[in-house]
Design a protein around this motif. Structure first.
Motif, short mmCIF file in Angstrom:
data_model
loop_
_atom_site.label_atom_id
_atom_site.label_comp_id
_atom_site.label_asym_id
_atom_site.label_seq_id
_atom_site.Cartn_x
_atom_site.Cartn_y
_atom_site.Cartn_z
N ASN A 42 0.84 -1.20 0.00
CA ASN A 42 0.00 0.00 0.00
C ASN A 42 0.87 1.24 0.00
N TYR A 43 0.29 2.34 -0.50
CA TYR A 43 1.02 3.60 -0.56
C TYR A 43 0.09 4.75 -0.24
N PRO A 44 0.43 5.66 0.63
CA PRO A 44 1.63 5.65 1.46
C PRO A 44 1.51 4.65 2.61
N ASN A 45 2.63 4.33 3.20
CA ASN A 45 2.69 3.43 4.34
C ASN A 45 3.89 3.83 5.18
N VAL A 67 -9.09 -6.54 5.51
CA VAL A 67 -8.12 -5.97 6.45
C VAL A 67 -8.32 -6.65 7.80
N TYR A 68 -7.17 -6.99 8.45
CA TYR A 68 -7.17 -7.67 9.75
C TYR A 68 -6.32 -6.88 10.72
N ASP A 69 -6.67 -6.96 12.01
CA ASP A 69 -5.82 -6.33 13.02
C ASP A 69 -4.68 -7.27 13.40
N ILE A 70 -3.83 -6.84 14.31
CA ILE A 70 -2.64 -7.60 14.68
C ILE A 70 -2.99 -8.94 15.33
N GLN A 71 -4.20 -9.07 15.86
CA GLN A 71 -4.64 -10.33 16.49
C GLN A 71 -5.34 -11.26 15.51
N GLY A 72 -5.46 -10.83 14.27
CA GLY A 72 -6.10 -11.66 13.26
C GLY A 72 -7.60 -11.48 13.13
N LYS A 73 -8.14 -10.50 13.84
CA LYS A 73 -9.58 -10.23 13.76
C LYS A 73 -9.87 -9.45 12.48
N GLU A 74 -10.87 -9.90 11.72
CA GLU A 74 -11.24 -9.20 10.49
C GLU A 74 -11.83 -7.84 10.83
N ASN A 96 -12.02 4.77 11.03
CA ASN A 96 -12.52 4.12 12.25
C ASN A 96 -11.47 3.26 12.95
N LEU A 97 -10.20 3.42 12.60
CA LEU A 97 -9.14 2.60 13.18
C LEU A 97 -8.26 3.43 14.10
N SER A 98 -7.65 2.77 15.05
CA SER A 98 -6.65 3.43 15.89
C SER A 98 -5.27 3.17 15.30
N SER A 99 -4.28 3.87 15.81
CA SER A 99 -2.91 3.65 15.35
C SER A 99 -2.51 2.21 15.60
N GLY A 100 -1.74 1.65 14.67
CA GLY A 100 -1.27 0.29 14.87
C GLY A 100 -0.93 -0.39 13.56
N VAL A 101 -0.55 -1.67 13.69
CA VAL A 101 -0.19 -2.50 12.56
C VAL A 101 -1.42 -3.30 12.13
N SER A 118 -3.66 -16.65 -2.29
CA SER A 118 -3.81 -15.83 -1.09
C SER A 118 -2.50 -15.09 -0.87
N LEU A 119 -2.59 -13.76 -0.78
CA LEU A 119 -1.41 -12.91 -0.60
C LEU A 119 -1.69 -11.93 0.52
N THR A 120 -0.71 -11.68 1.38
CA THR A 120 -0.90 -10.80 2.54
C THR A 120 0.25 -9.80 2.64
N LYS A 121 -0.08 -8.57 3.01
CA LYS A 121 0.91 -7.52 3.25
C LYS A 121 0.56 -6.79 4.55
N LYS A 122 1.56 -6.10 5.09
CA LYS A 122 1.40 -5.36 6.35
C LYS A 122 1.32 -3.86 6.05
N MET A 123 0.48 -3.16 6.83
CA MET A 123 0.40 -1.70 6.72
C MET A 123 0.32 -1.11 8.12
N VAL A 124 0.69 0.16 8.22
CA VAL A 124 0.74 0.83 9.52
C VAL A 124 -0.10 2.10 9.48
N VAL A 125 -0.98 2.23 10.46
CA VAL A 125 -1.80 3.44 10.62
C VAL A 125 -1.18 4.26 11.75
N ILE A 126 -0.93 5.53 11.49
CA ILE A 126 -0.41 6.43 12.52
C ILE A 126 -1.36 7.62 12.62
#
Length: 134
Positions: A42-45, A67-74, A96-101, A118-126
């Motif tokens: 994703n861009y920006p990240n 999109v999933y949170d760090i605990q795997g919750k959809e 509607n998200l808080s900061s995090g991975v 199935s392909l997965t990538k990580k993104m960060v919300v600040i």
């Protein structure tokens, strides 16, 4: 030339300050077509408040982009359904998200062959909390 395929021929022309010119040797480039599914970063990240996710399909496919949170919750399904071959562009809002991975996953099945992927990538919300006290 990234989105095309075939054989291409390139050469450079050098022009000196005096006006004299010469050509380089011809270079042959073989461009290939997309032969696998691609999920781009994703861009920006990191991002706030929104980001763009691109993915490419090699043929028509039934997909789900979640999109999933760090605990795997959809958290949210941001794209789904039958998509045609080629590049797809999706905008995602972190309103509607808080900061995090977070993780985003593209999964699906190619319509003609039944091939699953199935392909997965990580993104960060600040999120920045700025308060000005005068």
């Amino acid at each position: 030339d990234r989105e095309i395929s075939g054989r291409f021929y390139y050469r450079l022309k050098q022009v000196d300050f005096s006006g004299a010119s010469s050509y380089s040797n011809i270079i042959t480039v073989e461009a290939i077509t997309l032969n696998d599914f691609v999920l781009e970063q994703n861009y920006p990240n990191p991002f706030n408040p929104s980001t763009v996710i691109n993915y490419k399909l090699i043929g028509p496919a039934y997909i789900s982009l979640k999109v999933y949170d760090i605990q795997g919750k959809e958290i949210q399904t941001i794209d789904k359904g039958l998509k045609q071959a080629g590049k797809q562009i999706v905008e995602f809002s972190s309103e509607n998200l808080s900061s995090g991975v977070y993780f985003y996953n593209l999964s699906g099945e190619q319509q003609n062959s039944g091939r699953k992927f199935s392909l997965t990538k990580k993104m960060v919300v600040i999120k920045w909390n700025v308060s000005l006290n005068y």
